[in-house]
Design a protein around this motif. Structure first.
Motif, PDB file in Angstrom:
ATOM      1  N   GLU A  38       0.648  -1.313   0.149  1.00  0.00           N
ATOM      2  CA  GLU A  38       0.063   0.105   0.016  1.00  0.00           C
ATOM      3  C   GLU A  38       0.634   1.567  -0.136  1.00  0.00           C
ATOM      4  OE1 GLU A  38      -3.455   2.410  -0.297  1.00  0.00           O
ATOM      5  OE2 GLU A  38      -3.000   0.441  -0.449  1.00  0.00           O
ATOM      6  N   ILE A  39       0.236   2.393  -0.843  1.00  0.00           N
ATOM      7  CA  ILE A  39       1.186   3.632  -1.367  1.00  0.00           C
ATOM      8  C   ILE A  39       1.232   3.628  -0.073  1.00  0.00           C
ATOM      9  CG2 ILE A  39       1.511   5.310  -2.325  1.00  0.00           C
ATOM     10  CD1 ILE A  39       0.685   3.293  -5.204  1.00  0.00           C
ATOM     11  N   SER A  40       0.259   4.103   0.605  1.00  0.00           N
ATOM     12  CA  SER A  40       0.377   5.360   1.228  1.00  0.00           C
ATOM     13  C   SER A  40       0.788   5.288   3.328  1.00  0.00           C
ATOM     14  CB  SER A  40      -1.126   5.515   2.425  1.00  0.00           C
ATOM     15  OG  SER A  40      -2.301   4.103   2.760  1.00  0.00           O
ATOM     16  N   THR A  41       1.062   3.456   2.892  1.00  0.00           N
ATOM     17  CA  THR A  41       1.925   3.020   4.715  1.00  0.00           C
ATOM     18  C   THR A  41       3.092   2.311   4.528  1.00  0.00           C
ATOM     19  OG1 THR A  41       0.569   0.347   4.340  1.00  0.00           O
ATOM     20  CG2 THR A  41      -0.267   2.848   5.659  1.00  0.00           C
ATOM     21  N   ASN A  42       3.936   2.500   2.822  1.00  0.00           N
ATOM     22  CA  ASN A  42       4.547   1.790   2.482  1.00  0.00           C
ATOM     23  C   ASN A  42       5.896   2.750   2.585  1.00  0.00           C
ATOM     24  OD1 ASN A  42       7.233   0.920   1.286  1.00  0.00           O
ATOM     25  ND2 ASN A  42       6.455  -0.684   0.458  1.00  0.00           N
ATOM     26  N   LYS A  43       6.887   2.708   3.581  1.00  0.00           N
ATOM     27  CA  LYS A  43       8.062   3.574   3.655  1.00  0.00           C
ATOM     28  C   LYS A  43       8.614   4.542   2.417  1.00  0.00           C
ATOM     29  CE  LYS A  43       6.457   4.741   8.008  1.00  0.00           C
ATOM     30  NZ  LYS A  43       5.046   5.837   8.458  1.00  0.00           N
ATOM     31  N   ASN A  44       9.213   3.430   2.387  1.00  0.00           N
ATOM     32  CA  ASN A  44      10.084   3.167   1.093  1.00  0.00           C
ATOM     33  C   ASN A  44      10.105   3.827  -0.504  1.00  0.00           C
ATOM     34  OD1 ASN A  44      12.665   1.497   2.583  1.00  0.00           O
ATOM     35  ND2 ASN A  44      11.473  -0.251   1.644  1.00  0.00           N
ATOM     36  N   MET A  45       8.491   3.199  -0.254  1.00  0.00           N
ATOM     37  CA  MET A  45       7.575   4.223  -1.764  1.00  0.00           C
ATOM     38  C   MET A  45       7.456   6.223  -1.116  1.00  0.00           C
ATOM     39  SD  MET A  45       4.684   1.621  -2.873  1.00  0.00           S
ATOM     40  CE  MET A  45       4.747  -0.163  -3.298  1.00  0.00           C
ATOM     41  N   GLN A  46       7.114   5.933  -0.271  1.00  0.00           N
ATOM     42  CA  GLN A  46       7.512   7.294   0.393  1.00  0.00           C
ATOM     43  C   GLN A  46       8.428   8.432   0.631  1.00  0.00           C
ATOM     44  OE1 GLN A  46       5.805   7.396   4.372  1.00  0.00           O
ATOM     45  NE2 GLN A  46       3.303   6.572   3.220  1.00  0.00           N
ATOM     46  N   ARG A  47       9.290   7.524   1.173  1.00  0.00           N
ATOM     47  CA  ARG A  47      10.934   7.854   0.339  1.00  0.00           C
ATOM     48  C   ARG A  47      11.340   8.426  -1.175  1.00  0.00           C
ATOM     49  NH1 ARG A  47      15.462   5.967  -0.435  1.00  0.00           N
ATOM     50  NH2 ARG A  47      14.311   3.575  -0.394  1.00  0.00           N
ATOM     51  N   LEU A  48      10.763   7.725  -1.928  1.00  0.00           N
ATOM     52  CA  LEU A  48      10.796   7.334  -3.420  1.00  0.00           C
ATOM     53  C   LEU A  48      10.182   9.121  -3.870  1.00  0.00           C
ATOM     54  CD1 LEU A  48      11.947   3.455  -4.383  1.00  0.00           C
ATOM     55  CD2 LEU A  48      13.877   6.009  -4.116  1.00  0.00           C
ATOM     56  N   GLY A  49       9.102   8.923  -3.026  1.00  0.00           N
ATOM     57  CA  GLY A  49       8.536  10.435  -3.413  1.00  0.00           C
ATOM     58  C   GLY A  49       7.509   9.054  -4.653  1.00  0.00           C
ATOM     59  N   ILE A  50       6.965   8.429  -4.098  1.00  0.00           N
ATOM     60  CA  ILE A  50       5.443   7.867  -5.334  1.00  0.00           C
ATOM     61  C   ILE A  50       4.535   7.856  -4.554  1.00  0.00           C
ATOM     62  CG2 ILE A  50       5.026   5.479  -6.145  1.00  0.00           C
ATOM     63  CD1 ILE A  50       7.522   4.184  -5.842  1.00  0.00           C
ATOM     64  N   LYS A  51       4.142   8.276  -5.527  1.00  0.00           N
ATOM     65  CA  LYS A  51       2.814   8.408  -5.085  1.00  0.00           C
ATOM     66  C   LYS A  51       1.011   7.740  -5.071  1.00  0.00           C
ATOM     67  CE  LYS A  51       4.314  13.124  -4.390  1.00  0.00           C
ATOM     68  NZ  LYS A  51       4.154  14.707  -4.703  1.00  0.00           N
ATOM     69  N   CYS A  52       0.482   7.948  -5.117  1.00  0.00           N
ATOM     70  CA  CYS A  52      -0.933   7.147  -5.549  1.00  0.00           C
ATOM     71  C   CYS A  52      -1.039   7.665  -6.755  1.00  0.00           C
ATOM     72  CB  CYS A  52      -2.875   6.757  -4.953  1.00  0.00           C
ATOM     73  SG  CYS A  52      -3.031   7.992  -4.220  1.00  0.00           S
ATOM     74  N   ALA A  53      -2.101   7.608  -7.810  1.00  0.00           N
ATOM     75  CA  ALA A  53      -2.675   8.385  -8.930  1.00  0.00           C
ATOM     76  C   ALA A  53      -3.738   8.442  -8.925  1.00  0.00           C
ATOM     77  CB  ALA A  53      -2.538   6.831  -9.685  1.00  0.00           C
ATOM     78  N   VAL A  54      -4.529   8.961  -7.399  1.00  0.00           N
ATOM     79  CA  VAL A  54      -5.006   9.901  -7.475  1.00  0.00           C
ATOM     80  C   VAL A  54      -4.917  11.240  -6.485  1.00  0.00           C
ATOM     81  CG1 VAL A  54      -7.600  10.359  -6.261  1.00  0.00           C
ATOM     82  CG2 VAL A  54      -7.573   8.033  -7.154  1.00  0.00           C
ATOM     83  N   GLN A  55      -3.867  10.604  -5.864  1.00  0.00           N
ATOM     84  CA  GLN A  55      -3.486  11.963  -5.474  1.00  0.00           C
ATOM     85  C   GLN A  55      -2.439  12.767  -6.197  1.00  0.00           C
ATOM     86  OE1 GLN A  55      -0.174  10.974  -3.110  1.00  0.00           O
ATOM     87  NE2 GLN A  55       0.089  12.887  -1.987  1.00  0.00           N
ATOM     88  N   GLU A  56      -1.944  12.236  -7.346  1.00  0.00           N
ATOM     89  CA  GLU A  56      -0.951  13.008  -8.563  1.00  0.00           C
ATOM     90  C   GLU A  56      -2.143  13.678  -9.509  1.00  0.00           C
ATOM     91  OE1 GLU A  56       1.448  10.556 -10.145  1.00  0.00           O
ATOM     92  OE2 GLU A  56       2.975   9.786  -9.156  1.00  0.00           O
TER      93      GLU A  56
END
Length: 87
Positions: free
Chosen positions: A36-54
């Motif tokens: 889950e993008i919102s809870t994965n620290k590595n995805m957040q660190r890399l700046g990955i966001k969910c499509a709806v947020q983008e």
């Protein structure tokens, strides 16, 4: 030994191997894979966001942050972000 019994035994063995393979993260690390993008620290660190947020950031309508209005459909968890549909 009949052919159907060999096929059945091989398919049970294959399914067992797949189940073992899929549970290796749980066995060795003690937790499930956090995809889950919102809870994965590595995805957040890399700046990955969910499509709806983008999409909302590009439109300027709302952001998917904890401070976002509940009326915007976001509560900081990207699974809570939904695009409102008109009926």
């Amino acid at each position: 030994m009949p052919n159907w019994l060999i096929v059945l035994a091989l398919s049970v063995l294959a399914v067992g191997c797949f189940v073992l393979g899929l549970s290796l993260t749980l066995i060795f690390k003690g937790h499930h894979i956090d995809s889950e993008i919102s809870t994965n620290k590595n995805m957040q660190r890399l700046g990955i966001k969910c499509a709806v947020q983008e999409t909302r950031e590009a439109d300027g309508t709302a952001s998917c942050s904890a401070e976002a209005s509940p009326l915007a459909g976001c509560s900081g968890n990207c699974s809570a972000c939904d695009i409102p549909t008109e009926k």
